[in-house]
Design an enzyme around this catalytic site. Structure first.
Site, PDB file in Angstrom:
ATOM      1  N   ASP A  45       8.299  -0.001   9.327  1.00 40.26           N
ATOM      2  CA  ASP A  45       7.596   1.271   9.497  1.00 40.26           C
ATOM      3  C   ASP A  45       6.107   0.941   9.432  1.00 40.26           C
ATOM      4  O   ASP A  45       5.701  -0.155   9.810  1.00 40.26           O
ATOM      5  CB  ASP A  45       8.041   2.266   8.414  1.00 40.26           C
ATOM      6  CG  ASP A  45       7.728   3.717   8.762  1.00 40.26           C
ATOM      7  OD1 ASP A  45       6.604   4.168   8.454  1.00 40.26           O
ATOM      8  OD2 ASP A  45       8.587   4.402   9.343  1.00 40.26           O
ATOM      9  N   GLY A  66      17.552   7.791   5.796  1.00 40.73           N
ATOM     10  CA  GLY A  66      16.938   7.131   4.655  1.00 40.73           C
ATOM     11  C   GLY A  66      15.490   6.794   4.958  1.00 40.73           C
ATOM     12  O   GLY A  66      15.069   6.788   6.115  1.00 40.73           O
ATOM     13  N   LYS A  67      14.714   6.536   3.926  1.00 35.87           N
ATOM     14  CA  LYS A  67      13.317   6.110   4.113  1.00 35.87           C
ATOM     15  C   LYS A  67      12.834   5.460   2.827  1.00 35.87           C
ATOM     16  O   LYS A  67      13.246   5.843   1.726  1.00 35.87           O
ATOM     17  CB  LYS A  67      12.418   7.305   4.452  1.00 35.87           C
ATOM     18  CG  LYS A  67      11.162   6.918   5.209  1.00 35.87           C
ATOM     19  CD  LYS A  67      11.488   6.599   6.667  1.00 35.87           C
ATOM     20  CE  LYS A  67      10.241   6.361   7.490  1.00 35.87           C
ATOM     21  NZ  LYS A  67      10.574   6.203   8.914  1.00 35.87           N
ATOM     22  N   GLY A  68      11.941   4.490   2.985  1.00 34.54           N
ATOM     23  CA  GLY A  68      11.383   3.820   1.825  1.00 34.54           C
ATOM     24  C   GLY A  68       9.886   3.655   1.945  1.00 34.54           C
ATOM     25  O   GLY A  68       9.319   3.773   3.036  1.00 34.54           O
ATOM     26  N   SER A  73      14.437   6.795  -0.486  1.00 29.98           N
ATOM     27  CA  SER A  73      15.131   8.085  -0.473  1.00 29.98           C
ATOM     28  C   SER A  73      16.337   7.990   0.450  1.00 29.98           C
ATOM     29  O   SER A  73      16.218   7.578   1.609  1.00 29.98           O
ATOM     30  CB  SER A  73      14.191   9.199   0.001  1.00 29.98           C
ATOM     31  OG  SER A  73      14.908  10.417   0.153  1.00 29.98           O
TER      32      SER A  73
END
Length: 423
Positions: free
Chosen positions: A152, A111-113, A66
């Protein structure tokens, strides 16, 4: 409505983050169109990842990245591997990264995945194949000036090494700044391993000094004893705090005499869970959260403090080591009870500050020592806390710190979007 239904409706992190955004929007006088723009990501990439398992069978996993907002710079945020990853969660976490980077005055958007996978069920080779395939599918959306992933939950420097190698193979660009949290051999910095925990501990110390008479001798409970929780415990212990409770997914332990952090880490390494710590009282995670202490640090997953257990929390100060550990309903209850909350977008920002130091070092080709990097993180976190504290006292003393922190962060993003003609 049943308790189970209430918990279901409050468990969606995206819904909780949008609620918080609209609350801040009202304070800032933002119109609905602006809030709608801020609540939705600029792009969500969904991929189907297929690898051949060691048994020869095809394994299929869903993955996401995202990209929430790039008004202040390239997207920045981690990639997690977990069986509980959802698209809504990834979007919500990317939104949190936007506010976090803005609040810390970092030149990044959010952002993040994530990949929906239980990494414990994969071999090392399968994990490598999964990681490389993920980059193959999203590499067109990455770059050191576009989107910069980092570790993460259940990802680490080795994961970043696989990411980087695959990116270089595909693109031909030898750009080590595309990923942060890398091994030192690939441009990583040693402090990135513990920068989030260092940041949480630094913020806890500053908040304790302002709100509860100092960190020395403060009784601290930490839920979550992975990377963030364990390093937070280590640094707080060095600062003079007394760690009286810790937990992980297997449960926890409380000891009024204090917990030996190094011994607890040895127990985790040898047995797999801190619940096997030989001294003190065994407790569940739920019991740990409502045990008597001065400082409570939820450092595991989101939504662990909700409308049902918030009335039972006994801490004077909550420092959010995890992203979104309090639901919106819990926020209101905790505020009414006079418990100070230091929000996630500030408290656990040490990780992205560490990533920034690594990224800037890679971009410039410079060399920085661990001590220099550590000082930069401590100074940035301390300055951000003091700026928030003074702004809160001067302009929004009637609001809780989360609201004021988000107001500062959202306002900067909105001003950047307006300057660029995006609003």
């Amino acid at each position: 409505m049943t308790k189970a239904m209430e918990e279901l409706l409050t468990s969606n992190l995206f819904v909780q983050q949008v609620k918080k955004l609209y609350k801040v929007g009202e304070l800032l006088g933002l119109d609905l169109d602006t809030l709608e723009a801020l609540s939705q990501p600029e792009r969500v990439i969904q991929v189907k990842i297929q690898i051949r398992g060691s048994d020869g069978k095809l394994k299929t996993f869903m993955g996401w990245r995202s990209q929430h907002n790039s008004a202040l710079g390239p997207y920045k945020g981690g990639v997690r591997y977990s069986p509980n990853v959802t698209q809504d969660e990834v979007i919500a976490l990317s939104m949190i990264m936007t506010w976090k980077n803005s609040l810390l005055l970092l030149p990044y958007g959010g952002g993040k995945g994530g990949i929906r996978v239980d990494p414990k069920k994969l071999t090392l080779k399968e994990l490598e194949d999964l990681s490389r395939k993920y980059v193959q599918l999203i590499h067109n959306y990455l770059g050191s000036d576009v989107d910069i992933p980092a570790p993460d939950i259940n990802t680490n420097p080795q994961t970043m090494a696989w990411f980087l190698d695959e990116y270089i193979k595909i693109t031909g660009e030898v750009d080590f700044a595309v990923f942060t949290g890398k091994p030192s051999e690939l441009g990583g910095i040693g402090v990135r391993l513990y920068s989030t925990g260092l940041g949480v501990a630094t913020i806890a110390r500053e908040a304790a000094n302002k709100f509860i008479g100092g960190i020395e001798g403060s009784r601290v409970i930490i839920q979550g004893f992975g990377n963030v929780g364990s390093f937070t415990a280590k640094f707080l212990n060095e600062m003079g705090a007394k760690i009286i409770g810790v937990s992980d997914i297997g449960g926890g332990v409380i000891s009024d005499d204090g917990i030996d952090v190094n011994k607890a880490l040895e127990v985790v390494q040898s047995t797999g869970s801190v619940v096997n710590y030989p001294e003190g009282k065994k407790v569940t995670n739920e019991e740990l959260l409502t045990s008597d202490c001065d400082i409570l640090i939820p450092a595991a997953v989101e939504n662990v403090i909700n409308k049902f257990n918030a009335p039972k929390v006994k801490a004077k100060l909550i420092v959010e080591g995890a992203n979104g550990p309090l639901t919106a309903d819990a926020d209101e209850i905790i505020k009414q009870r006079g418990i100070v909350v230091i929000p996630d977008i500030l408290a656990n920002a040490g990780g992205v500050v560490g990533s920034y130091v690594e990224w800037a070092n890679n971009k410039s080709g410079g060399i920085i020592s661990d001590e220099e990097a550590k000082k930069l993180i401590i100074d940035r976190m301390t300055n951000a806390f003091n700026a928030l504290y003074e702004f809160h006292k001067r302009k929004f003393a009637d609001q809780d710190l989360r609201t004021v922190a988000m107001a500062l962060a959202v306002d900067r993003v909105v001003r950047a979007m307006k300057a660029r003609g995006l609003l």
